[in-house]
Design an enzyme around this catalytic site. Structure first.
Site, mmCIF file in Angstrom:
data_model
loop_
_atom_site.group_PDB
_atom_site.id
_atom_site.type_symbol
_atom_site.label_atom_id
_atom_site.label_comp_id
_atom_site.label_asym_id
_atom_site.label_seq_id
_atom_site.Cartn_x
_atom_site.Cartn_y
_atom_site.Cartn_z
ATOM 1 N N HIS A 138 77.337 3.257 32.729
ATOM 2 C CA HIS A 138 77.670 3.873 32.043
ATOM 3 C C HIS A 138 78.268 5.066 32.492
ATOM 4 C CE1 HIS A 138 77.329 6.563 28.495
ATOM 5 N NE2 HIS A 138 77.419 7.556 28.952
ATOM 6 N N TRP A 151 79.261 22.473 25.983
ATOM 7 C CA TRP A 151 80.088 21.155 25.767
ATOM 8 C C TRP A 151 82.125 21.402 25.334
ATOM 9 C CZ3 TRP A 151 80.110 15.713 24.468
ATOM 10 C CH2 TRP A 151 79.403 15.336 24.966
ATOM 11 N N GLU A 170 71.837 11.697 22.584
ATOM 12 C CA GLU A 170 71.925 12.514 22.835
ATOM 13 C C GLU A 170 71.302 13.803 22.598
ATOM 14 O OE1 GLU A 170 75.415 13.383 26.893
ATOM 15 O OE2 GLU A 170 75.826 12.394 25.030
ATOM 16 N N HIS A 178 72.163 7.691 27.262
ATOM 17 C CA HIS A 178 71.486 7.859 27.129
ATOM 18 C C HIS A 178 69.975 7.893 25.974
ATOM 19 C CE1 HIS A 178 74.842 10.672 28.793
ATOM 20 N NE2 HIS A 178 75.941 10.275 28.127
ATOM 21 N N ASP A 182 78.008 9.381 34.155
ATOM 22 C CA ASP A 182 78.714 9.706 33.113
ATOM 23 C C ASP A 182 79.881 9.859 33.770
ATOM 24 O OD1 ASP A 182 78.708 9.730 30.187
ATOM 25 O OD2 ASP A 182 77.085 11.687 30.375
#
Length: 497
Positions: free
Chosen positions: A101, A186, A338, A363, A420
């Site tokens: 991932h 984010w 997630e 996740h 990630d």
């Protein structure tokens, strides 16, 4: 003193078989954890004693002063402690199997990424307050932004370089103040991707960059990768633009070159992962997915949808399109759960991922709130791709000891450790995330068996065929034996008796 005497008297008054029952209880519980059924060889036991000596030393120091415990701190503060750790250094030398991932544009070290900004013909501009970077023969090729040669901006403004670094890395000395909530971090993260996408999709840089992705993993003793990618359109200085299916050719050529240079590396494959978006964009992505799978079946192994789950459409919004892909035999590897929310469209993605037959779950942070999902995941052996540092930097968890994967480990769930988007927070390869999992998420007595099982899981739950898995595990086992021998040779005088 009086309390100590009382405790001793109480201990002596308890029947002796209580302690035998208690010991058996603890051992039975430990046998159910990830790696709990592995039997170590005599040589592995020696390495385990070295490893656990280091682990207990770190944990005991942290128990007295929690400021010394790296997994209890934000990675931006913890990295310095981690890289001084003997446990971390041992993990670095360990063969870790596969990365399952990671996202295509965020996989190199921060230092390498920053060095790319010194390439010739790189221009910068500000668009709606956000940085953009792109290569041109001259900045007049694009009148949508006021482009300036980046190296000139560095000369004109001595502080520009410091600002530039802040635009391509989430690092800050005060993360909680800089990112007050999950949407703030984010939003900054997504702006960074917007800033760098045109830097990385310049074809010569793209090839160099992806070669370095493989090298960072190889140097960290990772032998194979399955990565998420959205098949960006690459470009040349003369204006030539390559379409998504042509991008696959550049991936495949770079992987082939790397394998020629590093024969022990087993390769890399793509999970096509466009962003969750409006229906017109998704329809275009579905067409790309179908063509990519048809024309490159050995390289394009599956499909996912990416983006901040809380603010994007849920998986079910694309049910008809996903059913189309499913009908043509496309495998799914969905990001799901997630989130910290419970019983929302976001964590219900876990249910839809299961119902659509996902092979792994990205996740799965909310999974412990869904007992039926947990039951099916364990029955069907659907691996959870745990990304510890990402979950912390993107504000799902503060302290690794509170990560829900601790429950999954304790119950022997199929999990793999992944990284990630390490570029944007200063990690490199897989070792930082393995350290956080081993020292923070796992229990105090979880040992070499856990690390061995996590490495094996990464190959077992990959999309490799059975024959490919068997061959990969055989190669990994030889590397593991070499790691065991080298560790004993290097640290033999430290083996506790």
């Amino acid at each position: 003193m009086r309390y100590g005497v009382v405790f001793v008297l109480l201990v002596l008054s308890v029947r002796g078989d209580y302690w035998a029952d208690r010991d058996a209880f603890i051992k039975e519980e430990a046998s159910e954890t990830v790696g709990g059924s592995i039997k170590l060889s005599e040589k592995e036991e020696k390495v385990n004693r070295i490893l656990m000596q280091y682990k207990f030393r770190e944990m005991d120091a942290a128990f007295q002063n929690s400021r010394n415990f790296a997994p209890g701190q934000h990675f931006f503060q913890a990295r310095r402690l981690i890289e001084k750790s003997e446990v971390f250094r041992l993990i670095q030398t360990m063969p870790k199997g596969a990365l399952l991932h990671g996202h295509d544009l965020c996989l190199v070290s921060s230092d390498y990424f920053y060095a790319l900004t010194y390439k010739e013909n790189l221009y910068a501009c500000s668009s709606n307050g956000n940085l953009r970077l792109k290569f041109f023969e001259n900045g007049r090729q694009d009148d949508t932004c006021n482009w300036n040669l980046l190296n000139v901006l560095r000369i004109i403004d001595p502080s520009y370089d410091r600002w530039l670094r802040s635009q391509i890395n989430l690092y800050t000395a005060h993360p909680k103040q800089r990112y007050p909530n999950i949407n703030d971090v984010w939003g900054t993260f997504q702006n960074m991707i917007f800033a760098v996408v045109d830097l990385l999709t310049y074809r010569p840089v793209f090839e160099d960059y992806f070669y370095q992705v493989l090298k960072d993993l190889y140097d960290d003793n990772v032998m194979y990768m399955e990565f998420r990618g959205f098949l960006p359109r690459l470009y040349e200085l003369n204006g030539t633009i390559y379409q998504p299916l042509e991008t696959i050719r550049f991936y495949e050529d770079t992987i082939a070159k790397f394998k020629r240079d590093h024969p022990r590396f087993l390769g890399a494959r793509l999970i096509y992962a466009p962003h969750k978006d409006d229906n017109a964009t998704i329809q275009s992505s579905i067409a790309v997915a179908k063509a990519a799978r048809k024309n490159h079946p050995d390289f394009v192994i599956g499909f996912d949808l990416v983006g901040q789950e809380d603010t994007r459409f849920p998986i079910i919004a694309y049910l008809n399109e996903l059913k189309e892909l499913q009908a043509m035999g496309m495998d799914f590897f969905f990001h799901a759960g997630e989130t910290n929310w419970f019983e929302t469209k976001t964590d219900f993605n876990l249910i839809d991922a299961i119902l659509l037959g996902t092979r792994r779950i990205g996740h799965g942070y909310a999974i412990t709130k869904h007992p039926k999902v947990m039951k099916i995941v364990k029955e069907r052996q659907i691996a959870i791709e745990v990304c510890p540092i990402s979950n912390q930097v993107l504000m799902l968890v503060d302290d690794m000891r509170n990560h829900p994967a601790a429950t999954l480990m304790a119950h022997g769930f199929p999990i793999v450790i992944s990284n990630d988007d390490p570029t944007f927070w200063g990690a490199k390869g897989l070792s930082h995330d393995f350290y956080m999992a081993f020292m923070g998420i796992a229990g105090r007595t979880d040992d070499l068996r856990l690390l061995k099982q996590l490495a094996l899981n990464s190959l077992t739950y990959s999309a490799l065929s059975k024959d490919e898995k068997d061959a990969a595990i055989a190669v990994w086992e030889k590397e593991w034996e070499s790691f065991i021998d080298a560790t004993i040779s290097r640290h033999g005088n430290e083996i506790p008796h």
